[in-house]
Design an enzyme around this catalytic site. Structure first.
Site, short mmCIF file in Angstrom:
data_model
loop_
_atom_site.label_atom_id
_atom_site.label_comp_id
_atom_site.label_asym_id
_atom_site.label_seq_id
_atom_site.Cartn_x
_atom_site.Cartn_y
_atom_site.Cartn_z
N ALA A 1 0.85 -1.19 0.00
CA ALA A 1 0.00 0.00 0.00
C ALA A 1 0.89 1.24 0.00
O ALA A 1 1.85 1.31 0.75
CB ALA A 1 -0.91 0.01 1.24
N CYS A 2 0.55 2.20 -0.85
CA CYS A 2 1.29 3.46 -0.87
C CYS A 2 0.33 4.62 -0.61
O CYS A 2 -0.88 4.43 -0.58
CB CYS A 2 2.05 3.65 -2.18
SG CYS A 2 1.02 3.97 -3.62
N VAL A 3 0.91 5.78 -0.45
CA VAL A 3 0.12 6.97 -0.10
C VAL A 3 -0.99 7.24 -1.11
O VAL A 3 -2.15 7.43 -0.75
CB VAL A 3 1.04 8.20 0.06
CG1 VAL A 3 0.23 9.45 0.32
CG2 VAL A 3 2.02 7.96 1.20
N GLY B 1 -1.91 5.14 -3.50
CA GLY B 1 -2.64 3.90 -3.81
C GLY B 1 -2.66 3.56 -5.29
O GLY B 1 -3.55 2.86 -5.76
N THR C 1 2.05 0.87 -5.17
CA THR C 1 1.38 -0.30 -4.58
C THR C 1 1.52 -1.50 -5.51
O THR C 1 1.89 -2.60 -5.08
CB THR C 1 -0.13 0.01 -4.36
OG1 THR C 1 -0.23 1.08 -3.41
CG2 THR C 1 -0.88 -1.20 -3.86
#
Length: 117
Positions: free
Chosen positions: A13-15, A17, A21
């Site tokens: 998951a990244c900031v 998304g 990700t």
């Protein structure tokens, strides 16, 4: 003698998304293929949670990888597991550092958690 394939699960998951990700998920799949390990990866991105991990899959996993730059939805699911936690950028820059941590954890007691800077 036939050895059983290692089984891992992961959440990426990244900031935002979006790109990171899925880039991290793809890199994990390739690395695990090289190691001949099985892996199932849940992504928490702009489209929500995809490929959600079941309780059974989490319980079967020898190690959980949490590759994320944000607080994960449902992180408590992994509290009883061996886990390696890394930021997405660290993982994408130095994937072997993360995979080395996974190898070390394979023989560690349950609930051992490694957090990589």
């Amino acid at each position: 003698m036939v050895t059983k394939a290692r089984y891992l699960v992961a959440v990426t998951a990244c900031v935002s998304g979006v790109a990171h990700t899925y880039m991290a998920a793809e890199r994990l799949e390739k690395l695990c293929q090289q190691e001949k390990w099985q892996i199932k990866i849940e992504t928490q991105g702009a489209l929500g949670t995809e490929n959600a991990l079941s309780e059974d899959e989490i319980c079967r996993a020898e190690v959980v990888l949490l590759i994320t730059d944000i607080d994960l939805a449902g992180a408590e699911r992994f509290s009883h597991c061996r886990s390696v936690q890394s930021g997405i950028h660290t993982f994408l820059r130095e994937p072997q550092k993360v995979m080395g941590a996974v190898r070390r954890l394979l023989s560690a007691p349950q609930q051992t958690q490694l957090i990589l800077p």
